[in-house]
Write an enzyme that holds these catalytic residues in place. Structure first.
Site, PDB file in Angstrom:
ATOM      1  N   ASP A 199       0.512   5.080   1.602  1.00  0.00           N
ATOM      2  CA  ASP A 199      -0.271   5.439   2.770  1.00  0.00           C
ATOM      3  C   ASP A 199      -1.238   6.632   2.265  1.00  0.00           C
ATOM      4  OD1 ASP A 199       1.000   4.127   4.751  1.00  0.00           O
ATOM      5  OD2 ASP A 199       2.655   5.653   5.088  1.00  0.00           O
ATOM      6  N   HIS A 213       4.626   0.179   0.294  1.00  0.00           N
ATOM      7  CA  HIS A 213       5.585  -0.761   1.477  1.00  0.00           C
ATOM      8  C   HIS A 213       4.554  -1.561   1.955  1.00  0.00           C
ATOM      9  CE1 HIS A 213       3.549   2.926   3.599  1.00  0.00           C
ATOM     10  NE2 HIS A 213       3.506   2.012   4.518  1.00  0.00           N
ATOM     11  N   ARG A 245       5.374   6.864  13.830  1.00  0.00           N
ATOM     12  CA  ARG A 245       5.610   7.280  12.542  1.00  0.00           C
ATOM     13  C   ARG A 245       4.879   8.722  12.605  1.00  0.00           C
ATOM     14  NH1 ARG A 245       0.793   6.770   9.598  1.00  0.00           N
ATOM     15  NH2 ARG A 245       0.849   7.576   7.713  1.00  0.00           N
ATOM     16  N   HIS A 282       0.773  -1.109   0.146  1.00  0.00           N
ATOM     17  CA  HIS A 282      -0.062   0.128   0.033  1.00  0.00           C
ATOM     18  C   HIS A 282       0.857   1.323  -0.083  1.00  0.00           C
ATOM     19  CE1 HIS A 282       0.805  -0.623   4.225  1.00  0.00           C
ATOM     20  NE2 HIS A 282       0.757   0.659   4.512  1.00  0.00           N
TER      21      HIS A 282
END
Length: 300
Positions: A118, A276, A291, A116
């Site tokens: 983000d 990723h 994150r 995917h």
């Protein structure tokens, strides 16, 4: 003589470079050594070098960075304002720092183990992210990144011609919302209606063409035309088969780099040109990540 001049120039550039740069694959990823990310967060010159390397390698990795959460946020904010996540939430003391904590009370599968990009369910998906491992398993829990510009470049020319101008929908309702009670899912859709993006986006800084479909992509929005659809079979399952073929390109190993995390290691990636996949092979070990995602621009 030319070779000697070129070699000397390369040696000077290496001496003058503030970082040791170690490419990890042919197409994507480099590990930086001799780096203090806290110092990078305070230095225009060092950050400029970091950003330049990011555009070249698409994802950068740095180990042994025992920096504070405030310094983590400051580094990410160098790229731009940070976003919040409507499902994961932020650290209360550091807005924009999302805690992705998997412990023994967490479900074994929770949205990560799919290729995917983000938050493409946003009209303006994130520019990029700065991710740290706080605590991780002794073995497992790697993350894979994919160069989607290379994935587009190596598509057959007839496929490139077929998808030129196509657009597609990306949904948080069909992904994060799928496991919610229907009222909560519909409320999530109300807050974040499906976004529409080009199937091939243009990177705003490098000008690269990027294949821009992933696990959040549900369907094409302008496929059903006389040029593409003679009979219903051409549209369904024809359009779906084409979309699935494009989504599968992220799984090609030649476009990938795989990172083995250690405590206080960082990954910094360009979300506009990569996908990723967080490998969930570590259960029931603990894996805690933090994150910071940077707000991006609308796609074109």
């Amino acid at each position: 003589m030319q070779d000697t001049i070129a070699q000397t120039a390369e040696q000077v550039a290496a001496v003058e470079s503030p970082f040791e740069v170690h490419p990890l694959t042919v197409h994507i990823g480099a590990e930086l050594r001799g780096v203090d990310l806290a110092e990078v967060s305070r230095s225009d010159e060092l950050f400029g070098e970091l950003r330049s390397l990011l555009l070249r390698y698409k994802v950068l990795f740095v180990r042994d960075q025992d920096i504070s959460r405030a310094e983590h946020v400051a580094l990410a904010e160098r790229f731009g304002p940070l976003e919040d996540h409507p499902v994961a939430g932020s650290d209360p003391d550091h807005p924009g720092l999302v805690r992705i904590y998997k412990d023994l009370d967490s479900p074994a599968e929770h949205y990560e183990n799919a290729y995917h990009c983000d938050a493409t369910w946003r009209e303006a998906p994130p520019l990029g992210c700065v991710l740290r491992m706080v605590e991780g398993p002794a073995v497992g829990g790697d993350t894979i990144w994919v160069n989607m510009a290379e994935a587009y470049r190596r598509l057959p020319e007839e496929v490139k011609a077929r998808i030129e101008g196509l657009r597609a929908r990306h949904s948080i309702e069909a992904s994060f919302g799928a496991n919610m009670p229907i009222e909560q899912r519909l409320a999530l859709h109300e807050r974040f209606p499906d976004a529409e993006h080009p199937v091939v986006r243009t990177h705003p800084e490098t000008g690269e063409k990027v294949l821009f479909v992933n696990a959040f992509t549900t369907h094409f929005t302008n496929f059903h035309t006389p040029a593409n659809v003679r009979f219903g079979f051409d549209y369904t399952p024809g359009g779906s088969e084409l979309l699935n073929y494009l989504i599968r390109q992220a799984a090609v190993p030649e476009y990938q780099v795989r990172w083995r995390w250690t405590r206080n290691s960082f990954a910094i990636w360009d979300n506009r040109s990569t996908q990723h996949y967080a490998v969930q092979d570590y259960w029931p070990a603990v894996r805690k990540m933090e994150r910071a995602g940077v707000i991006g621009d609308k796609t074109f």
